[in-house]
Design a protein around this motif. Structure first.
Motif, PDB file in Angstrom:
ATOM      1  N   THR A 168      42.123  39.086  44.572  1.00 45.03           N
ATOM      2  CA  THR A 168      41.088  38.424  43.786  1.00 45.03           C
ATOM      3  C   THR A 168      39.871  38.191  44.672  1.00 45.03           C
ATOM      4  O   THR A 168      39.999  37.611  45.764  1.00 45.03           O
ATOM      5  N   ASP A 170      36.302  39.820  35.399  1.00 44.48           N
ATOM      6  CA  ASP A 170      37.384  39.011  34.813  1.00 44.48           C
ATOM      7  C   ASP A 170      36.984  37.557  34.602  1.00 44.48           C
ATOM      8  O   ASP A 170      37.547  36.872  33.733  1.00 44.48           O
ATOM      9  N   GLU A 230      45.597  45.145  39.033  1.00 40.63           N
ATOM     10  CA  GLU A 230      45.959  43.851  39.629  1.00 40.63           C
ATOM     11  C   GLU A 230      44.834  43.235  40.456  1.00 40.63           C
ATOM     12  O   GLU A 230      45.047  42.238  41.133  1.00 40.63           O
ATOM     13  N   CYS A 261      41.406  41.227  40.537  1.00 42.89           N
ATOM     14  CA  CYS A 261      40.668  40.280  39.694  1.00 42.89           C
ATOM     15  C   CYS A 261      39.291  40.096  40.316  1.00 42.89           C
ATOM     16  O   CYS A 261      39.180  39.685  41.480  1.00 42.89           O
ATOM     17  N   ASN A 276      49.262  40.412  39.939  1.00 49.15           N
ATOM     18  CA  ASN A 276      48.315  39.329  40.219  1.00 49.15           C
ATOM     19  C   ASN A 276      48.527  38.241  39.176  1.00 49.15           C
ATOM     20  O   ASN A 276      47.965  38.298  38.077  1.00 49.15           O
ATOM     21  N   LYS A 306      45.358  36.446  37.925  1.00 50.14           N
ATOM     22  CA  LYS A 306      44.617  37.218  36.917  1.00 50.14           C
ATOM     23  C   LYS A 306      45.310  37.107  35.552  1.00 50.14           C
ATOM     24  O   LYS A 306      44.661  36.928  34.517  1.00 50.14           O
ATOM     25  N   LYS A 312      43.947  35.592  31.999  1.00 47.89           N
ATOM     26  CA  LYS A 312      44.032  36.341  30.743  1.00 47.89           C
ATOM     27  C   LYS A 312      44.736  35.529  29.666  1.00 47.89           C
ATOM     28  O   LYS A 312      44.380  35.583  28.486  1.00 47.89           O
TER      29      LYS A 312
END
Ligand SMILES: O=C(O)C(=O)C[C@H](O)[C@@H](O)CO
Length: 255
Positions: free
Chosen positions: A92, A170, A144, A146, A6, A9, A13
């Motif tokens: 996500t 997240d 993976e 989010c 992902n 994501k 991060k």
């Protein structure tokens, strides 16, 4: 074979700004058109657009070749719809109207397979596993996925610190329209009182290490939210973009 990486994501991060747009036509062809624009992310809106699981799946398919990462907003934070959109291939998920840490913890469980979570295992027949081709999906999917929650009420703002303490969330998206309405300002998200609440919330989200998100429907609002530190920033809605362009063109040639 593991679940796909992902990249959205990962970008969150890494602290990278991600510019996105809302998809509100609930049509795969317009999703495909929007997927050629170059946005970092696109929201398939299951809350305020006429979407169901089939139209959400069709738009996920239409965006398969796009550089834009599909974010699926579910209509409500309930496990049955979350499991359906994840099996349909969403990596996500954006959940509206989150007002408490308990809600947030329940949502983390909903996107997590047992024993830690409650997500049902339908991997063998799921689009998410490319119909069984991704053999290690159940083992690797969690890293993976989010999970983004929307805080968009006075109650949610009051509980924000507790929500931010929930592991597995997240990012937190502040919904200006709903928040301003809940504040008694009828959707007037440009009101200074609303802007102050949003600015404080964005700062707290960023300080927690999670990604702050927001949506601006004017360039002035987008810039204001970016200046506050918004990381995943939606800069418009496809329906509004078309309506505004069509009206401008009509005025140009009909006048
Ligand atoms: O409260 C908000 O603002 C949002 O959550 C975004 C809206 O739902 C979107 O439809 C634009 O009005």
């Amino acid at each position: 074979m593991p679940a796909p990486k992902n990249m959205f994501k990962q970008a969150l991060k890494d602290g990278k700004r991600q510019i996105g747009c809302w998809l509100s036509f609930a049509e795969e062809v317009t999703a495909e058109v929007m997927g050629t624009a170059g946005f970092d992310w696109l929201v398939i809106d299951g809350e305020h657009a006429a979407n169901d699981i089939r139209s959400i799946r069709a738009q996920l398919m239409a965006l398969e070749a796009s550089v834009s990462h599909p974010v699926v907003r579910v209509p409500i934070g309930e496990t049955w719809i979350i499991k359906q959109v994840l099996d349909a291939g969403a990596q996500t998920v954006l959940v509206p109207m989150v007002d408490s840490a308990e809600q947030a913890r329940e949502l983390v469980r909903a996107v997590t397979y047992p024993p830690e979570g409650t997500r049902g295992v339908g991997a063998a027949a799921a689009r998410a596993t490319r119909f069984g081709e991704i053999t290690d999906y159940v083992k690797t999917a969690g890293d993976e996925i989010c999970l983004l929650v929307q805080v968009e009420s006075r109650a949610g703002i009051a509980a924000l610190d507790d929500i931010l303490a929930v592991e597995g969330i997240d990012g937190v998206f502040i919904g200006p329209a709903d928040l301003s309405t809940d504040m008694g300002l009828h959707g007037n998200s440009a009101d200074p009182e609303v802007r102050a609440v949003i600015a404080d919330a964005i700062a707290r989200i960023a300080a927690s290490g999670k990604a702050p998100g927001c949506l601006g429907t004017t360039d002035e609002a987008v810039q204001a939210y970016l200046d506050m530190g918004t990381q995943f920033m939606a800069v418009g809605l496809d329906v509004v973009l078309l309506a505004q362009a069509a009206r401008a063109k009509a005025r140009q040639w009909l006048s």
